[in-house]
Design a protein around this motif. Structure first.
Motif, short mmCIF file in Angstrom:
data_model
loop_
_atom_site.label_atom_id
_atom_site.label_comp_id
_atom_site.label_asym_id
_atom_site.label_seq_id
_atom_site.Cartn_x
_atom_site.Cartn_y
_atom_site.Cartn_z
N SER A 15 -34.18 1.78 54.11
CA SER A 15 -33.29 0.71 54.54
C SER A 15 -33.67 -0.63 53.90
O SER A 15 -32.89 -1.56 53.90
CB SER A 15 -33.30 0.59 56.06
OG SER A 15 -34.58 0.17 56.51
N PHE A 16 -34.85 -0.71 53.36
CA PHE A 16 -35.32 -1.92 52.68
C PHE A 16 -34.66 -1.99 51.30
O PHE A 16 -34.85 -1.09 50.49
CB PHE A 16 -36.85 -1.86 52.57
CG PHE A 16 -37.49 -3.08 52.01
CD1 PHE A 16 -37.35 -4.31 52.63
CD2 PHE A 16 -38.25 -3.01 50.86
CE1 PHE A 16 -37.95 -5.44 52.12
CE2 PHE A 16 -38.85 -4.14 50.34
CZ PHE A 16 -38.70 -5.36 50.97
N PRO A 17 -33.84 -3.00 50.96
CA PRO A 17 -33.07 -3.04 49.71
C PRO A 17 -33.94 -2.99 48.44
O PRO A 17 -33.55 -2.37 47.46
CB PRO A 17 -32.31 -4.36 49.76
CG PRO A 17 -32.47 -4.89 51.13
CD PRO A 17 -33.59 -4.16 51.78
N ALA A 18 -35.08 -3.56 48.48
CA ALA A 18 -35.93 -3.58 47.28
C ALA A 18 -36.50 -2.20 46.97
O ALA A 18 -36.84 -1.91 45.82
CB ALA A 18 -37.06 -4.58 47.46
N PHE A 19 -36.57 -1.33 47.98
CA PHE A 19 -37.11 0.01 47.77
C PHE A 19 -36.30 0.76 46.72
O PHE A 19 -36.84 1.37 45.81
CB PHE A 19 -37.15 0.78 49.10
CG PHE A 19 -37.63 2.19 48.95
CD1 PHE A 19 -38.97 2.45 48.74
CD2 PHE A 19 -36.74 3.26 49.00
CE1 PHE A 19 -39.43 3.74 48.59
CE2 PHE A 19 -37.20 4.55 48.87
CZ PHE A 19 -38.55 4.80 48.65
N SER A 20 -34.95 0.76 46.85
CA SER A 20 -34.14 1.48 45.88
C SER A 20 -34.23 0.84 44.49
O SER A 20 -34.22 1.54 43.49
CB SER A 20 -32.68 1.58 46.29
OG SER A 20 -32.29 0.62 47.18
N ILE A 21 -34.38 -0.46 44.43
CA ILE A 21 -34.53 -1.12 43.13
C ILE A 21 -35.86 -0.73 42.50
O ILE A 21 -35.92 -0.40 41.31
CB ILE A 21 -34.42 -2.66 43.30
CG1 ILE A 21 -33.01 -3.03 43.73
CG2 ILE A 21 -34.81 -3.38 42.01
CD1 ILE A 21 -32.85 -4.48 44.13
N ILE A 22 -36.91 -0.72 43.28
CA ILE A 22 -38.23 -0.35 42.77
C ILE A 22 -38.23 1.11 42.32
O ILE A 22 -38.75 1.43 41.25
CB ILE A 22 -39.32 -0.61 43.85
CG1 ILE A 22 -39.49 -2.12 44.07
CG2 ILE A 22 -40.64 0.03 43.44
CD1 ILE A 22 -40.35 -2.48 45.25
N MET A 23 -37.63 2.00 43.11
CA MET A 23 -37.58 3.42 42.74
C MET A 23 -36.76 3.62 41.47
O MET A 23 -37.13 4.39 40.58
CB MET A 23 -37.01 4.26 43.89
CG MET A 23 -37.94 4.35 45.08
SD MET A 23 -39.61 4.90 44.67
CE MET A 23 -39.32 6.59 44.25
#
Length: 153
Positions: A15-23
């Motif tokens: 749910s943290f938006p930066a997680f998908s960007i980092i992945m």
């Protein structure tokens, strides 16, 4: 840590938006590393193949003394003739369409006459079947002369 807690942590990260960007960035970086490794491996393989060919070919070339044109011998068999399909073409009527072939094996170049009418000569001696060539030998295809020599590398 039990599985239920692990799932909760994973859900909160998703749910943290930066997680998908980092992945996504991590996946792109891994793809880049793989592509780089493939290109580097291909470049090394090409270099090794060039070294092998240069050892086999002994860096030889054919020179037309009239025009000073140079023909690098860059295949293990090179067809000499007047025909458009010949690897090295001489527009001389004494040269047969498929006059002779130059071939290399273990760094030793040979000339083989292909049944030409006007003959193939190495240093004035007619080639009956095949003849070994050396650096700076003169080869005559009919009346057309050429010199085989080591290239300056």
């Amino acid at each position: 840590m039990n599985e239920e807690n692990f799932q909760k942590i994973l859900e909160s990260l998703r749910s943290f938006p930066a997680f998908s960007i980092i992945m996504s960035a991590l996946v792109i970086f891994m793809v880049f590393i793989c592509v780089f490794a493939i290109f580097r491996s291909a470049k090394e393989e090409k270099h090794i193949e060039d070294l092998r060919w240069n050892k086999v070919s002994d860096y030889m070339e054919l020179i037309d003394p009239d025009s000073r044109e140079r023909y690098p011998l860059s295949a293990d068999e090179v067809i000499i003739g007047r025909h458009g399909a010949a690897d090295i073409r001489f527009a001389d009527m004494s040269v047969s369409r498929y006059h002779a072939v130059l071939c290399v094996s273990n760094g030793v170049w040979r000339v083989i006459d292909l049944g030409s009418k006007s003959g193939t000569f190495v240093n004035g001696k007619r080639v009956q079947e095949q003849m070994i060539l050396g650096d700076r030998d003169e080869i005559r295809f009919g009346t057309k002369a050429a010199i085989i020599r080591r290239r300056r590398v």
